[in-house]
Design an enzyme around this catalytic site. Structure first.
Site, PDB file in Angstrom:
ATOM      1  N   LYS A 127       0.845  -1.212   0.000  1.00 42.82           N
ATOM      2  CA  LYS A 127       0.000   0.000   0.000  1.00 42.82           C
ATOM      3  C   LYS A 127       0.875   1.254   0.000  1.00 42.82           C
ATOM      4  CE  LYS A 127      -0.355  -0.321   5.054  1.00 42.82           C
ATOM      5  NZ  LYS A 127      -1.171  -0.870   6.142  1.00 42.82           N
ATOM      6  N   ARG A 168     -10.706  -0.108  14.933  1.00 45.50           N
ATOM      7  CA  ARG A 168     -10.765   0.477  13.588  1.00 45.50           C
ATOM      8  C   ARG A 168     -11.832  -0.281  12.812  1.00 45.50           C
ATOM      9  NH1 ARG A 168      -4.947   1.039  10.582  1.00 45.50           N
ATOM     10  NH2 ARG A 168      -5.389  -1.086   9.961  1.00 45.50           N
ATOM     11  N   HIS A 177      -6.362  -7.431  13.011  1.00 45.18           N
ATOM     12  CA  HIS A 177      -5.124  -6.639  12.962  1.00 45.18           C
ATOM     13  C   HIS A 177      -4.721  -6.257  14.379  1.00 45.18           C
ATOM     14  CE1 HIS A 177      -2.118  -4.164  11.107  1.00 45.18           C
ATOM     15  NE2 HIS A 177      -2.644  -3.018  11.456  1.00 45.18           N
ATOM     16  N   ARG A 220       0.831 -10.923   6.983  1.00 42.99           N
ATOM     17  CA  ARG A 220       0.846  -9.739   6.114  1.00 42.99           C
ATOM     18  C   ARG A 220       2.074  -8.902   6.466  1.00 42.99           C
ATOM     19  NH1 ARG A 220      -4.224  -9.753   8.711  1.00 42.99           N
ATOM     20  NH2 ARG A 220      -3.612  -7.867   9.831  1.00 42.99           N
ATOM     21  N   TYR A 265      15.195  31.675   4.526  1.00 42.15           N
ATOM     22  CA  TYR A 265      14.060  32.517   4.916  1.00 42.15           C
ATOM     23  C   TYR A 265      14.112  32.856   6.407  1.00 42.15           C
ATOM     24  CZ  TYR A 265      11.844  31.352   0.459  1.00 42.15           C
ATOM     25  OH  TYR A 265      11.551  31.203  -0.868  1.00 42.15           O
ATOM     26  N   CYS A 277      13.671  25.080   2.534  1.00 42.78           N
ATOM     27  CA  CYS A 277      12.775  25.732   1.578  1.00 42.78           C
ATOM     28  C   CYS A 277      11.943  24.668   0.846  1.00 42.78           C
ATOM     29  CB  CYS A 277      13.578  26.536   0.560  1.00 42.78           C
ATOM     30  SG  CYS A 277      14.812  27.620   1.300  1.00 42.78           S
ATOM     31  N   ASP A 280      12.134  23.703  -2.250  1.00 41.07           N
ATOM     32  CA  ASP A 280      12.897  22.897  -3.211  1.00 41.07           C
ATOM     33  C   ASP A 280      14.367  22.730  -2.857  1.00 41.07           C
ATOM     34  OD1 ASP A 280      10.518  23.242  -4.996  1.00 41.07           O
ATOM     35  OD2 ASP A 280      11.267  25.305  -4.988  1.00 41.07           O
TER      36      ASP A 280
HETATM   37  C1  LIG Z   1      -0.425  -1.829   6.842  1.00 44.60           C
HETATM   38  C2  LIG Z   1      -1.010  -3.083   7.329  1.00 44.60           C
HETATM   39  C3  LIG Z   1      -0.210  -4.221   7.514  1.00 44.60           C
HETATM   40  C4  LIG Z   1       1.299  -4.198   7.411  1.00 44.60           C
HETATM   41  O1  LIG Z   1       1.837  -3.728   8.641  1.00 44.60           O
HETATM   42  P1  LIG Z   1       3.420  -3.682   8.869  1.00 44.60           P
HETATM   43  O2  LIG Z   1       3.550  -3.239  10.278  1.00 44.60           O
HETATM   44  O3  LIG Z   1       3.941  -2.671   7.907  1.00 44.60           O
HETATM   45  O4  LIG Z   1       3.943  -5.031   8.607  1.00 44.60           O
HETATM   46  C5  LIG Z   1      -0.841  -5.408   7.852  1.00 44.60           C
HETATM   47  N1  LIG Z   1      -2.184  -5.463   8.013  1.00 44.60           N
HETATM   48  C6  LIG Z   1      -2.975  -4.381   7.876  1.00 44.60           C
HETATM   49  C7  LIG Z   1      -4.448  -4.516   8.079  1.00 44.60           C
HETATM   50  C8  LIG Z   1      -2.419  -3.164   7.540  1.00 44.60           C
HETATM   51  O5  LIG Z   1      -3.209  -2.080   7.411  1.00 44.60           O
END
Ligand SMILES: *Cc1c(COP(=O)(O)O)cnc(C)c1O
Length: 386
Positions: free
Chosen positions: A40, A138, A168, A221, A267, A313, A315
């Site tokens: 992602k 969440r 998660h 994941r 600046y 700045c 750039d």
């Molecule tokens: C982003 C995400 C992950 C990956 O998490 P890491 O800490 O980068 O390994 C896994 N599961 C879900 C639902 C996420 O949103």
């Protein structure tokens, strides 16, 4: 065009490191636990297509993104592996996901009702993963009753197929794994209440994949660890794998000049020379993701740390050096130079944030140069990307 760039600031992504990190994590897992590579947010700033391909080559069997749009981008670039959208999508876009063969996350009953309405005309089945909220607060359902309701609607139709169920962790990157174990228990409770289990059951992010074998199920994941970064500073020294950061950030010296006592830089003139000094201008600024709060941060020039002075700045920014140096000398902003290294962790600490945010914030103006075996294999200039 998109493999050319005409500026002296670039990020280098070492695809060997991406693959080595992924393989090292795979080594920890039982044979029947698959790896889903999380790509992602443009692969946490590293470049989604290149990282996705490298990860699949290294043994990942599927990919995860946050948005349906990100998944479609992967498909449009010829990636055929299974893709799961981890974030929320609209029920009205279910036919689009089905057509692209992209699996979506379902976190409530109303999504399914809406999706079924829109899938009436669809030839393709939609594949879903049901999300359970076990303590992240969440997305996701929280009770067995909600799961029952979802199972009830799903059993009366054939447009939607359940491919997975997942949760998660909120604190898998903390020293104390109590909260994660508690989440795991809640997950199992709802899992055991299901009429039948889908093929994919998954809970672990990078931290859990390296620390919580009880949570492996049949897939993990992996995001941050694949990029060679620790999920948190707290567990960095106890990780079972030697993670190798994949991303380095470089620029070049554009101008070298002497200033004198009383002269100011940038600046607002917030930096004032006390004596004759050498000031170097670098072509990177906050529009590149090199944000203003990084003023005072060190960069590496010829293996030595040297500070950014004055305000950054849009750039450009300026650093002070001890002696005049050659224009076009390479400057390392993230990465190693000789004995010295500046890590995303160091920048995260300075900015009071996490390493994830450091690589994600590198903007569309920074070309990404991909290397394997020390050789450039691809270049992406997002500015020229169609
Ligand atoms: C982003 C995400 C992950 C990956 O998490 P890491 O800490 O980068 O390994 C896994 N599961 C879900 C639902 C996420 O949103």
């Amino acid at each position: 065009m998109s493999n050319q760039f005409y500026r002296d600031t670039w990020a280098e992504v070492n695809l060997d490191h991406v693959q080595e990190n992924l393989k090292a994590i795979k080594e920890l897992l039982p044979k029947d636990t698959a790896v889903m590579a999380v790509v992602k947010a443009n692969a946490y700033g590293h470049g989604d297509i290149q990282v996705a391909k490298a990860a699949l080559d290294a043994g990942a069997t599927s990919l995860a993104v946050a948005l349906l749009d990100e998944g479609i981008r992967l498909r449009e670039h010829g990636i055929e592996a299974p893709i799961l959208v981890l974030g929320s999508t609209r029920g009205s876009d279910a036919p689009v996901a089905a057509e692209y063969g992209i699996s979506v996350t379902v976190h409530n009953e109303s999504y399914i009702e809406e999706a079924l309405k829109h899938l009436k005309e669809s030839e393709q089945q939609l594949h879903i993963h049901i999300k359970i909220d076990t303590g992240m607060g969440r997305l996701g359902i929280r009770t067995k009753e909600e799961m029952k309701d979802i199972e009830y609607i799903l059993q009366k139709q054939n447009k939607i197929q359940v491919e997975g169920v997942f949760t998660h962790f909120a604190k898998a990157d903390e020293e104390d794994l109590e909260h994660s174990k508690n989440q795991l228990m809640k997950f199992l409770l709802i899992l055991h209440s299901m009429n039948s289990l889908p093929p994919m059951i998954h809970t672990s992010n990078s931290a859990a994949a390296m620390r919580l074998p009880d949570a492996y199920f049949n897939m993990v994941r992996v995001g941050i660890a694949m990029y060679g970064l620790s999920p948190s500073p707290e567990i960095k020294n106890e990780l079972p794998v030697n993670l190798k950061p994949a991303l380095s950030l470089y620029t070049r010296v554009k101008q070298v000049k002497q200033i004198f006592a009383g002269d100011t830089v940038s600046y607002g003139g917030t930096y004032e020379a006390k004596a004759p000094e050498w000031i170097v201008t670098l072509p990177i600024g906050y529009a590149d993701g090199w944000i203003r709060k990084l003023s005072g941060q060190n960069v590496l020039i010829k293996g030595k740390r040297t500070p950014i002075v004055g305000r950054i700045c849009m750039d450009q920014c300026m650093v002070r050096v001890d002696e005049p140096i050659q224009e076009d000398t390479i400057v390392t902003l993230i990465g190693t130079d000789g004995q010295e290294a500046i890590t995303a962790d160091e920048l995260a600490e300075k900015l009071e944030t996490i390493n994830y945010e450091i690589t994600c914030q590198l903007s569309y103006r920074i070309p990404r140069v991909y290397k394997t075996g020390g050789k450039i294999v691809d270049i992406v200039n997002p500015l020229f990307r169609k």
